[in-house]
Design a protein around this motif. Structure first.
Motif, PDB file in Angstrom:
ATOM      1  N   ILE A  29       0.851  -1.197   0.000  1.00 23.80           N
ATOM      2  CA  ILE A  29       0.000   0.000   0.000  1.00 23.80           C
ATOM      3  C   ILE A  29       0.883   1.242   0.000  1.00 23.80           C
ATOM      4  N   LYS A  30       0.637   2.111  -0.951  1.00 22.20           N
ATOM      5  CA  LYS A  30       1.362   3.382  -1.022  1.00 22.20           C
ATOM      6  C   LYS A  30       0.441   4.498  -0.548  1.00 22.20           C
ATOM      7  N   VAL A  31       0.904   5.281   0.412  1.00 27.93           N
ATOM      8  CA  VAL A  31       0.148   6.422   0.933  1.00 27.93           C
ATOM      9  C   VAL A  31       0.784   7.695   0.404  1.00 27.93           C
ATOM     10  N   GLN A  32      -0.014   8.505  -0.252  1.00 30.92           N
ATOM     11  CA  GLN A  32       0.492   9.751  -0.846  1.00 30.92           C
ATOM     12  C   GLN A  32      -0.454  10.894  -0.479  1.00 30.92           C
ATOM     13  N   LYS A  33       0.059  12.109  -0.488  1.00 29.67           N
ATOM     14  CA  LYS A  33      -0.749  13.266  -0.110  1.00 29.67           C
ATOM     15  C   LYS A  33      -0.654  14.345  -1.179  1.00 29.67           C
ATOM     16  N   GLU A  34      -1.734  15.106  -1.302  1.00 31.81           N
ATOM     17  CA  GLU A  34      -1.778  16.209  -2.268  1.00 31.81           C
ATOM     18  C   GLU A  34      -2.926  17.121  -1.847  1.00 31.81           C
ATOM     19  N   HIS A  35      -2.621  18.364  -1.527  1.00 30.72           N
ATOM     20  CA  HIS A  35      -3.656  19.276  -1.038  1.00 30.72           C
ATOM     21  C   HIS A  35      -4.382  19.908  -2.223  1.00 30.72           C
ATOM     22  N   LEU A  36      -5.439  19.212  -2.680  1.00 32.51           N
ATOM     23  CA  LEU A  36      -6.237  19.655  -3.820  1.00 32.51           C
ATOM     24  C   LEU A  36      -7.712  19.479  -3.487  1.00 32.51           C
ATOM     25  N   ASP A  37      -8.572  20.151  -4.238  1.00 35.58           N
ATOM     26  CA  ASP A  37     -10.006  19.917  -4.074  1.00 35.58           C
ATOM     27  C   ASP A  37     -10.326  18.515  -4.591  1.00 35.58           C
ATOM     28  N   PRO A  38     -11.470  17.943  -4.186  1.00 36.25           N
ATOM     29  CA  PRO A  38     -11.750  16.544  -4.521  1.00 36.25           C
ATOM     30  C   PRO A  38     -11.646  16.195  -6.006  1.00 36.25           C
ATOM     31  N   ALA A  39     -12.214  17.021  -6.883  1.00 39.49           N
ATOM     32  CA  ALA A  39     -12.182  16.691  -8.310  1.00 39.49           C
ATOM     33  C   ALA A  39     -10.750  16.681  -8.839  1.00 39.49           C
ATOM     34  N   ASN A  40      -9.951  17.663  -8.447  1.00 40.16           N
ATOM     35  CA  ASN A  40      -8.565  17.708  -8.903  1.00 40.16           C
ATOM     36  C   ASN A  40      -7.728  16.598  -8.284  1.00 40.16           C
ATOM     37  N   LEU A  41      -8.105  16.175  -7.074  1.00 37.66           N
ATOM     38  CA  LEU A  41      -7.391  15.066  -6.447  1.00 37.66           C
ATOM     39  C   LEU A  41      -7.672  13.762  -7.200  1.00 37.66           C
ATOM     40  N   VAL A  42      -8.905  13.590  -7.639  1.00 43.16           N
ATOM     41  CA  VAL A  42      -9.233  12.414  -8.457  1.00 43.16           C
ATOM     42  C   VAL A  42      -8.451  12.465  -9.766  1.00 43.16           C
TER      43      VAL A  42
END
Length: 204
Positions: free
Chosen positions: A53-66
């Motif tokens: 399992i790879k855990v990654q982070k990115e502070h974006l709004d939900p649509a842009n995160l998808v």
């Protein structure tokens, strides 16, 4: 042929094989939160020994995160399943529905991509680990204050999990907070995180 030579002949070509575990398919957990959520899921990984399992982070709004998750997959991610973990917070229902629709389209044409929403935010799920009874319907600021006052969240911004935060109590926590399905906003408070963890945890 002597019995001795016969035994030697039968032994030729035999090799001892070492036992090995089948390699698990890669899974991505992509978090909107950049501190608390990655810490929690990385501890969950360590608790159960889940290196696939790879855990990654990115502070974006939900649509842009998808969109980010889809890009990572196209760039050779080769993930068998992707979970995009987001909060309702101040996001409009329309924007969350758009993100959920993107996940459904991607799932229809490739590996599953699920939107994992917490309403109002992930702190409600954390609070379920440390209380007796059900998570109350109070504001996110009140929840964060309770977690900070009891030293479950620490650090300058009150976003770091305490070293002894009881991640291992997640099964009990699941019974203390209302749940909803992937791609749903749910009521306040509620979360889809427990269902994701059930799928990630190894079978008993």
């Amino acid at each position: 042929m002597s019995a001795r030579n016969d035994r030697r002949g039968r032994g030729k070509g035999r090799r001892k094989t070492r036992g090995h575990r089948p390699q698990r398919e890669k899974i991505l957990v992509l978090c909107q939160g950049t501190k608390t959520e990655p810490e929690y899921f990385n501890r969950f990984k360590q608790l159960y020994g889940l290196p696939h399992i790879k855990v990654q982070k990115e502070h974006l709004d939900p649509a842009n995160l998808v969109d980010k998750a889809i890009t990572l997959q196209k760039r050779g991610g080769n993930f068998a399943h992707i979970y995009v973990v987001v909060d309702v917070d101040d996001t409009s229902p329309t924007d969350l529905q758009r993100a959920a629709a993107q996940c459904r389209r991607q799932t229809a044409s490739g590996p599953p991509l699920d939107l994992v929403v917490s309403n109002e935010n992930f702190d409600y799920w954390l609070y379920a680990h440390v209380i007796d009874g059900r998570v109350p319907a109070i504001t996110r600021k009140q929840i964060q204050k309770k977690l900070s006052d009891d030293c479950h969240l620490t650090g300058p911004n009150g976003k770091s999990l305490s070293p002894d935060f009881p991640v291992k109590s997640w099964t009990e926590a699941a019974g203390r907070v209302p749940q909803h399905g992937f791609g749903e906003n749910g009521a306040n408070p509620s979360t889809a995180v427990p269902e994701m963890l059930k799928r990630l945890a190894p079978p008993l």
